[in-house]
Design an enzyme around this catalytic site. Structure first.
Site, PDB file in Angstrom:
ATOM      1  CG  ASN A 142      -1.865  -3.291  -5.874  1.00 18.08           C
ATOM      2  OD1 ASN A 142      -3.144  -3.357  -5.196  1.00 18.08           O
ATOM      3  ND2 ASN A 142      -1.567  -4.997  -6.266  1.00 18.08           N
ATOM      4  CG  ASP A 197       9.070 -12.156  -0.417  1.00 18.89           C
ATOM      5  OD1 ASP A 197       8.546 -11.073  -0.464  1.00 18.89           O
ATOM      6  OD2 ASP A 197      10.076 -13.453   0.473  1.00 18.89           O
ATOM      7  CE  LYS A 205      -5.278  -6.020   3.214  1.00 17.03           C
ATOM      8  NZ  LYS A 205      -4.139  -5.512   2.054  1.00 17.03           N
ATOM      9  CE1 TYR A 258      -6.349  -9.375   3.033  1.00 17.48           C
ATOM     10  CE2 TYR A 258      -8.300  -8.913   3.799  1.00 17.48           C
ATOM     11  CZ  TYR A 258      -7.713  -9.552   2.314  1.00 17.48           C
ATOM     12  OH  TYR A 258      -7.992  -8.147   1.482  1.00 17.48           O
TER      13      TYR A 258
END
Length: 252
Positions: free
Chosen positions: A84, A57, A153, A149
């Site tokens: 990734n 994890d 990012k 998100y």
């Protein structure tokens, strides 16, 4: 420079973009290790590629650090790191709870940070290495209903640029690729969310995602894998600290 036999570590390598990247690196002759939570998916990819799979994890920092030691014990020093793995949840700001925010940062930002901290210094001492962070064009612009998100990012983009400046004279390069919507399970879930909240059918929801790109299509995982690979050869050593959009011109 012959890259055959170099060791590459790809997180989230059991499906989608991560699987495509692992396949491309293996095809180029690198020894590949893939990390992720889904043991069955990882085992399938590893078997197909003659790669090594390690179940972990990425939000568990201690387990992640232990996995790095295990990978290097099995394959040798890691030369190429591809961060990734990522998660994307969609919600308005008022419905974005602490758990959603914390999980997004743990997987999307803290895991790449921890892996870079563990591996970049030794890459620099050896005088060669490649780090490629799979960010998103959501790290270059804003999208509504994706505050966790987008923020995570953007943090990956900032981390990429900061580390690139730090290691510029070492022979290591640090870059990011920033895809738009890619034809993977993540985009399928996004389309399902659009369909559910707007009462459109599945085809119309997918078309809404495709329409975000001037090319009117979703990117493919193989296109992202190609972009990642293009940053790894010796001839790419001058590409450094870049965050390359792969979105059909959406951020142009």
């Amino acid at each position: 420079m012959d890259l055959k036999g170099r060791v590459a570590l790809v997180t989230g390598g059991g499906r989608g973009i991560g699987e495509a990247i692992a396949r491309r690196l293996a095809a180029e002759g690198l020894k590949v290790a893939i990390l992720g939570r889904d043991r069955e998916a990882l085992s399938r990819v590893a078997f197909a590629l003659n790669a090594r799979a390690f179940t972990v994890d990425l939000a568990d920092r201690a387990a992640l650090e232990a996995a790095v030691i295990e990978v290097q014990g099995a394959l040798g020093p890691i030369d190429v790191l591809v961060n990734n793995a990522g998660i994307a949840d969609s919600a308005s700001l008022e419905r974005t709870d602490d758990a959603t925010w914390d999980r997004a940062f743990a997987v999307n930002v803290t895991a790449p940070f921890a892996l870079c901290r563990a591996l970049l210094p030794t890459m620099a001492k050896r005088g060669w290495g490649r780090v490629v962070n799979v960010a998103s064009n959501a790290g270059l612009r804003g999208y509504a209903y994706t505050s966790a998100y987008c923020a995570s990012k953007h943090a990956v983009v900032g981390l990429t640029r900061a580390l690139a400046v730090e290691v510029a004279r070492t022979g290591v390069t640090v870059n990011a690729v920033c895809p738009g919507f890619v034809d993977t399970d993540m985009s399928t879930r996004a389309a399902e969310n659009i369909a559910r909240t707007t009462k459109r059918d599945a085809d119309a929801a997918r078309a809404a995602l495709e329409a975000l790109s001037p090319q009117r299509r979703l990117m493919t995982a193989d296109e992202v894998a190609h972009a990642v690979w293009s940053l790894i050869p010796h001839e790419a050593r001058g590409i450094h600290g870049q965050c390359i959009a792969l979105d059909g011109g959406q951020t142009a």
